[in-house]
Design an enzyme around this catalytic site. Structure first.
Site, mmCIF file in Angstrom:
data_model
loop_
_atom_site.group_PDB
_atom_site.id
_atom_site.type_symbol
_atom_site.label_atom_id
_atom_site.label_comp_id
_atom_site.label_asym_id
_atom_site.label_seq_id
_atom_site.Cartn_x
_atom_site.Cartn_y
_atom_site.Cartn_z
ATOM 1 N N ASP A 1 2.512 19.006 -28.342
ATOM 2 C CA ASP A 1 3.386 17.952 -28.850
ATOM 3 C C ASP A 1 2.880 16.563 -28.407
ATOM 4 O OD1 ASP A 1 6.131 17.052 -29.872
ATOM 5 O OD2 ASP A 1 6.019 16.203 -27.865
ATOM 6 N N LYS B 1 15.436 13.433 -46.302
ATOM 7 C CA LYS B 1 16.904 13.480 -46.286
ATOM 8 C C LYS B 1 17.490 12.690 -45.111
ATOM 9 C CE LYS B 1 17.466 17.606 -48.951
ATOM 10 N NZ LYS B 1 17.194 19.012 -48.808
ATOM 11 N N THR C 1 -5.626 11.490 -47.011
ATOM 12 C CA THR C 1 -5.294 12.767 -46.369
ATOM 13 C C THR C 1 -4.733 13.768 -47.392
ATOM 14 O OG1 THR C 1 -3.014 12.196 -45.846
ATOM 15 C CG2 THR C 1 -4.683 11.511 -44.245
ATOM 16 N N LYS C 2 -4.619 15.004 -46.947
ATOM 17 C CA LYS C 2 -4.092 16.063 -47.833
ATOM 18 C C LYS C 2 -2.646 15.754 -48.242
ATOM 19 C CE LYS C 2 -3.413 21.050 -47.912
ATOM 20 N NZ LYS C 2 -3.487 22.283 -47.107
ATOM 21 N N GLU D 1 -5.480 10.204 -33.079
ATOM 22 C CA GLU D 1 -4.700 10.432 -34.310
ATOM 23 C C GLU D 1 -3.624 11.464 -34.023
ATOM 24 O OE1 GLU D 1 -6.764 10.698 -38.067
ATOM 25 O OE2 GLU D 1 -5.095 11.787 -38.973
ATOM 26 N N ASP E 1 6.383 12.234 -40.888
ATOM 27 C CA ASP E 1 7.598 13.034 -41.117
ATOM 28 C C ASP E 1 7.808 13.204 -42.612
ATOM 29 O OD1 ASP E 1 8.814 13.068 -38.261
ATOM 30 O OD2 ASP E 1 8.310 10.973 -38.624
ATOM 31 N N ASP F 1 5.218 7.770 -47.063
ATOM 32 C CA ASP F 1 5.522 7.661 -48.491
ATOM 33 C C ASP F 1 7.027 7.509 -48.711
ATOM 34 O OD1 ASP F 1 5.807 10.294 -47.532
ATOM 35 O OD2 ASP F 1 5.597 11.165 -49.537
ATOM 36 N N GLU G 1 -1.212 12.905 -48.346
ATOM 37 C CA GLU G 1 -1.215 11.719 -49.212
ATOM 38 C C GLU G 1 -1.547 12.096 -50.664
ATOM 39 O OE1 GLU G 1 -4.027 8.822 -47.850
ATOM 40 O OE2 GLU G 1 -3.167 7.248 -49.102
HETATM 41 C C1 LIG Z 1 3.393 15.556 -43.196
HETATM 42 S S1 LIG Z 1 2.176 16.168 -42.129
HETATM 43 C C2 LIG Z 1 0.845 14.992 -42.382
HETATM 44 C C3 LIG Z 1 -0.472 15.516 -41.899
HETATM 45 C C4 LIG Z 1 -1.670 14.586 -42.099
HETATM 46 N N1 LIG Z 1 -1.539 13.389 -41.290
HETATM 47 C C5 LIG Z 1 -1.816 14.226 -43.540
HETATM 48 O O1 LIG Z 1 -1.540 13.050 -43.887
HETATM 49 O O2 LIG Z 1 -2.199 15.105 -44.342
HETATM 50 C C6 LIG Z 1 2.749 15.698 -40.494
HETATM 51 C C7 LIG Z 1 1.978 16.383 -39.400
HETATM 52 O O3 LIG Z 1 2.377 15.846 -38.162
HETATM 53 C C8 LIG Z 1 2.420 16.895 -37.213
HETATM 54 N N2 LIG Z 1 3.347 16.489 -36.145
HETATM 55 C C9 LIG Z 1 4.634 16.080 -36.300
HETATM 56 N N3 LIG Z 1 5.191 15.791 -35.119
HETATM 57 C C10 LIG Z 1 4.212 16.035 -34.186
HETATM 58 C C11 LIG Z 1 4.185 15.937 -32.772
HETATM 59 N N4 LIG Z 1 5.259 15.539 -32.083
HETATM 60 N N5 LIG Z 1 3.029 16.249 -32.143
HETATM 61 C C12 LIG Z 1 1.937 16.649 -32.843
HETATM 62 N N6 LIG Z 1 1.918 16.769 -34.186
HETATM 63 C C13 LIG Z 1 3.040 16.471 -34.845
HETATM 64 C C14 LIG Z 1 2.902 18.095 -38.019
HETATM 65 O O4 LIG Z 1 2.540 19.325 -37.416
HETATM 66 C C15 LIG Z 1 2.207 17.873 -39.353
HETATM 67 O O5 LIG Z 1 0.976 18.557 -39.436
#
Ligand SMILES: C[S@@+](CC[C@H](N)C(=O)[O-])C[C@H]1O[C@@H](n2cnc3c(N)ncnc32)[C@H](O)[C@@H]1O
Length: 173
Positions: A62, A89, A151-152, A10, A85, A121, A154
């Site tokens: 990353d 915007k 998820t949170k 994930e 993401d 979304d 969501e």
């Molecule tokens: C909008 S949050 C959604 C988190 C979770 N999946 C949820 O639905 O609650 C996006 C998450 O993706 C992580 N993320 C974005 N790009 C990433 C990357 N290149 N590597 C690891 N994590 C990444 C961010 O740190 C963030 O916690």
């Protein structure tokens, strides 16, 4: 013969609601989460300990780097990316995780018949994702998408009145 364990990845698991549930529901799989958000990782580790999970691995790095450098090709059975993401915007679109190159990277890491499951979304991001998986050879859309845990992010998106777009693809080589 020793059977290879199913590997579920994930990417960007946030607080880890779905990641933890996957590890609980699939005790014979190795479940790997990749995240760069430290407090999310902390939250997830607390829950992993509470549930005494032995099949969960967390990588604080990353995801693109991890996939490129450390994940062998044809090794992952399922990749989950939920709400990657949060920025709607136009000027942020270039920064989005899911791009042509990224889908090709996922393809190289999946086993044959491996699955990718994605949620967003943002309607235009969803259209972009559908287009990428249609355009890149080897992926078939999955009709009966596997259940997952809300998820949170969501929950927040739903509270704001956003629609949830969910799609899944199977790699058939
Ligand atoms: C909008 S949050 C959604 C988190 C979770 N999946 C949820 O639905 O609650 C996006 C998450 O993706 C992580 N993320 C974005 N790009 C990433 C990357 N290149 N590597 C690891 N994590 C990444 C961010 O740190 C963030 O916690």
């Amino acid at each position: 013969m020793i059977q290879k364990k199913r590997i579920v990845l994930e990417i960007g698991f946030g607080d880890g609601d779905n990641l933890i549930a996957t590890a609980i529901n699939e005790p014979s799989s190795t479940v790997i989460g990749i995240e760069v958000y430290r407090s999310g990782i902390g939250h997830c580790l607390i829950n992993a300990k509470k549930n005494n999970l032995k099949n969960l691995k967390i990588i604080y790095f990353d995801a693109v780097e991890v996939l490129n450098q450390y994940v062998p090709n044809n090794s992952v059975d399922a990749i989950n990316i939920f709400f990657p993401d949060p920025w709607p915007k136009k000027r942020h679109r270039k920064r989005r995780l899911i791009s042509d190159a990224f889908v090709l990277l996922l393809k190289s890491k999946l086993t044959n018949h491996g699955l990718v499951h994605i949620c967003t979304d943002w309607p235009d991001y969803n259209e972009e994702i559908l287009g990428l998986f249609k355009h890149i050879k080897g992926f078939e859309p999955v009709k009966n998408i596997l259940k997952r845990t809300q998820t949170k992010y969501e929950r927040k998106a739903i509270a704001l009145g956003h629609a949830i777009y969910e799609s899944a693809y199977r790699l058939v080589l």
